[in-house]
Design a protein around this motif. Sequence first.
Motif, PDB file in Angstrom:
ATOM      1  N   LEU A  89       0.822  -1.207   0.000  1.00 59.29           N
ATOM      2  CA  LEU A  89       0.000   0.000   0.000  1.00 59.29           C
ATOM      3  C   LEU A  89       0.858   1.261   0.000  1.00 59.29           C
ATOM      4  O   LEU A  89       0.540   2.249  -0.664  1.00 59.29           O
ATOM      5  CB  LEU A  89      -0.932  -0.004   1.214  1.00 59.29           C
ATOM      6  CG  LEU A  89      -2.044  -1.057   1.197  1.00 59.29           C
ATOM      7  CD1 LEU A  89      -2.791  -1.056   2.524  1.00 59.29           C
ATOM      8  CD2 LEU A  89      -3.008  -0.813   0.052  1.00 59.29           C
ATOM      9  N   ALA A 107      -5.474  -4.615   4.852  1.00 58.60           N
ATOM     10  CA  ALA A 107      -5.471  -3.446   3.957  1.00 58.60           C
ATOM     11  C   ALA A 107      -6.573  -2.457   4.322  1.00 58.60           C
ATOM     12  O   ALA A 107      -6.336  -1.240   4.342  1.00 58.60           O
ATOM     13  CB  ALA A 107      -5.633  -3.906   2.512  1.00 58.60           C
ATOM     14  N   GLY A 152      -3.058   4.821   2.776  1.00 60.89           N
ATOM     15  CA  GLY A 152      -2.143   3.729   3.052  1.00 60.89           C
ATOM     16  C   GLY A 152      -0.790   4.200   3.519  1.00 60.89           C
ATOM     17  O   GLY A 152       0.168   3.435   3.546  1.00 60.89           O
TER      18      GLY A 152
END
Length: 442
Positions: free
Chosen positions: A86, A314, A324
């Motif tokens: 990410l 995530a 992220g």
Amino acid sequence: MIHRLQELVWGPWMLAALLGMGIYFTAAGRCFQLRKFSLWWGETGGSLWRGEREKSGGGITSFQTACTALAATIGTGNIVGVATALTAGGPGAIFWMWISALIGMMTAYGEAYLGVRYRRREGNMWISGPMVYLEDRLKLPGMGLVYAFFCMMSSLGMGSMVQANSVAETAAYSFSVPPAAAAAAVTVLTGLVIAGGTKRIAAVSGKLMPAASGIYILFSLAVILSWYDRLPGVFAAILKSAFEPAAAAGGTAGYLVSRSLRYGVSRGVFSNEAGLGTLAILHGAADGGDAQKQGMWAMFEVFFDTIVICSLTALVILLAAGGGQAPGVDGAALTAYSFSARLGKAGEYLVSASMIVFAFATLTAWFYMGRQAFSYLILKTGLPVRTGNRLYMLFYLNAIFLGCLAKLDTVWQLSDIWNGLMALPNLLALFLLRREVAKNIP
């Protein structure tokens, strides 16, 4: 030099080969993983949901085999790997991680099918994996030796030293445990498990993985549901980053989409290991000889590892840290930061404890895979398998102890190289046996 070799082995051509094999099986099976979801789910995770448990007859059940396979794959890739993907590839990386998992499910089916179809008995243990179907089915014993050697080296590197080092560093950072104490504890505990052989490894995995995964899922859902109003924006960011990226700072349009694809696919492969051949080794130990069912269990493992666990990680990061990224943190620290943003200090402890449990489970599972490879090599020398097993256990426990105490930058890179070189003979076998696998997709 080592870094250049690592980049060469894990270059775009390797990812293309891994995805290409999965795409072939997906096409040959007419999207079996989607079209027949109810079938393979009913044979695997659905059977557990219904409370059905396979009787082992004194051997290893499919459920225990699946837990051992999950023990080998769920770990740093699900916590550190997702955070890194990410950070480097943006929110869109998780989309491409999903795609790589859906494709990889069919690669996993193929290698697990072949692992069971072409396993053989040596004394009281099964010898299975790419080295066996390379030798017995394809008559390529040299390639079988190559696979076994790199699998053994991966087990002593990525499987033992790297995982043990993760346990020691995490224990020191979060719980102030001295490295020497962690080294002694991890070595002794691993020794107690692996001394009991395949059945004890499977039994421990069958208890440890459901409990650890269940706790991680519950805490992840607690964070995600507490920010449910942000979820539409997160999914919109994932799709936008994957397909409609803004131009990079240097003005080159498309830069972010390529990074999203690259990091999503590579971290997905790193996490679930589809294509490396390890699932063929693990499923060869399952009681019974239903190769198709074991192939479906392998599909379930890739699905659970990446679509479930990686996705939860995530979403927690994207909800807590925006795109992220968070200032000054990356990897496991980013994941810990994201959990602690909602759960306080308990969030950090959760991630640390999860990493320790998952890494310990990985240690025991990789011992089994490395021992299989070492046993295959030992048989070529004419020495008894039992002697080889004892010798390998000594090597493995020493690698764990040293891994807890040493700095492992070089070992990380070498292990990555060994993993990639291990994949090559397996991909060759899958390519040569692709029609046989395709005919046996339900």
